[in-house]
Design a protein around this motif. Structure first.
Motif, short mmCIF file in Angstrom:
data_model
loop_
_atom_site.label_atom_id
_atom_site.label_comp_id
_atom_site.label_asym_id
_atom_site.label_seq_id
_atom_site.Cartn_x
_atom_site.Cartn_y
_atom_site.Cartn_z
N GLY A 86 -60.12 77.19 47.63
CA GLY A 86 -61.24 77.20 46.90
C GLY A 86 -61.50 78.72 46.62
N LYS A 87 -60.24 79.63 46.65
CA LYS A 87 -60.47 80.89 46.14
C LYS A 87 -59.86 81.11 44.73
N TYR A 88 -60.21 82.23 44.20
CA TYR A 88 -59.81 82.72 42.82
C TYR A 88 -58.50 83.29 42.79
N PHE A 89 -57.36 82.88 41.93
CA PHE A 89 -56.35 83.24 41.84
C PHE A 89 -55.79 84.10 40.76
N TYR A 90 -55.07 85.27 41.32
CA TYR A 90 -54.61 86.36 40.53
C TYR A 90 -53.29 86.70 40.58
N ASP A 91 -52.66 86.94 39.70
CA ASP A 91 -51.11 87.50 39.50
C ASP A 91 -51.36 88.92 39.21
N SER A 92 -50.74 89.76 39.80
CA SER A 92 -50.94 91.29 39.50
C SER A 92 -49.76 91.45 38.28
N ASP A 93 -48.74 90.78 38.02
CA ASP A 93 -48.04 90.99 37.07
C ASP A 93 -48.68 90.25 35.84
N HIS A 94 -49.12 89.26 35.83
CA HIS A 94 -50.15 88.71 34.68
C HIS A 94 -51.21 89.67 34.09
N GLU A 95 -51.81 90.29 35.06
CA GLU A 95 -53.01 91.11 34.82
C GLU A 95 -52.56 92.44 34.23
N ILE A 96 -51.37 92.86 34.66
CA ILE A 96 -50.86 94.04 33.87
C ILE A 96 -50.48 93.90 32.42
N GLU A 97 -49.84 92.70 32.43
CA GLU A 97 -49.41 92.39 30.92
C GLU A 97 -50.66 92.04 30.20
N ALA A 98 -51.63 91.38 30.67
CA ALA A 98 -52.91 91.30 29.66
C ALA A 98 -53.58 92.60 29.47
N ARG A 99 -53.62 93.43 30.40
CA ARG A 99 -54.21 94.70 30.06
C ARG A 99 -53.47 95.50 29.07
N ALA A 100 -52.17 95.62 29.16
CA ALA A 100 -51.48 96.42 28.43
C ALA A 100 -50.97 95.66 27.09
N GLY A 101 -51.18 94.46 26.81
CA GLY A 101 -51.01 93.76 25.73
C GLY A 101 -49.47 93.40 25.50
N VAL A 102 -48.68 93.82 26.24
CA VAL A 102 -47.16 93.48 26.22
C VAL A 102 -46.64 92.96 27.61
N ARG A 103 -45.36 92.39 27.36
CA ARG A 103 -44.38 91.90 28.59
C ARG A 103 -43.95 92.96 29.64
N ILE A 104 -43.95 92.57 30.81
CA ILE A 104 -43.46 93.59 31.70
C ILE A 104 -42.03 94.30 31.42
N ALA A 105 -41.42 93.42 30.94
CA ALA A 105 -40.03 93.91 30.25
C ALA A 105 -40.29 95.18 29.32
#
Length: 193
Positions: free
Chosen positions: A33-52
């Motif tokens: 029952g916890k909230y899930f986060y993925d740091s890579d996905h968060e970074i991509e969402a904030r930057a607006g581009v893929r990690i690569a």
């Protein structure tokens, strides 16, 4: 919700790319029952581009700094499961933040399994090399001691069904008490019943 398993505090997943942090993290969050986060996905969402793309344009040191800031912010939240990037533990600040804010789980897999799981993934900049096996072996040698240093629980993810793995992990968590330096708001002894 019947069937929900109570596990106190935040849960942070560390391990090499391909160890199953996102897959296990999502299932673990659902079961607890916890909230899930993925740091890579968060970074991509904030930057607006893929990690690569971040790696390509800014280089790895700049990416690691973005990662450090993102994880520090996410770790302040309550009741979360966080899947971290494979290299997150290379920053001492990140290891300290994870250790201070929740239970750290090291998902450990064999090089063969990691290779199999990552071979067709083009969004793993460190593996875009002529010899991905050698790169994974090198990363494992560098990072395994850091994962072990920060981990409260180590679990092998090789050749395991995700539900069986999460079930084993929940059993380990039931016997693991959260770090005493982390006060649990409103927790009382009967919460574990």
């Amino acid at each position: 919700m019947a069937g929900m398993i109570h596990v106190a505090g935040n849960l942070f997943l560390v391990g090499l790319m391909g160890a199953g942090k996102t897959t296990v993290g999502r299932t673990l969050a659902r079961e607890t029952g916890k909230y899930f986060y993925d740091s890579d996905h968060e970074i991509e969402a904030r930057a607006g581009v893929r990690i690569a793309t971040i790696f390509e344009i800014e280089g790895e040191p700049a990416f690691r700094e973005r990662e450090r800031k993102t994880i520090a912010e996410l770790a302040e939240r309550q009741n979360i499961v966080l899947a971290t990037g494979g290299g997150a533990v290379t920053h001492p600040d990140t290891r300290r933040v994870l250790a201070a804010n929740g239970t750290v789980i090291y998902l450990r897999a064999s090089i063969d399994d990691l290779l199999l799981r990552t071979q067709n993934d083009k969004n793993r900049p460190l593996l875009q090399t002529a010899d991905p096996r050698a790169k994974l072996e090198s990363l494992f040698a560098q990072r395994d001691p850091l994962y072990r240093e920060v981990a409260d629980i180590i679990i092998d993810t090789s050749r395991q069904n995700v539900h069986l793995l999460v079930s084993r992990l929940l059993q380990k968590l039931a016997h693991h008490s959260p770090c005493p330096s982390t006060p649990l708001p409103g927790a009382s002894p009967h919460d574990h019943a």
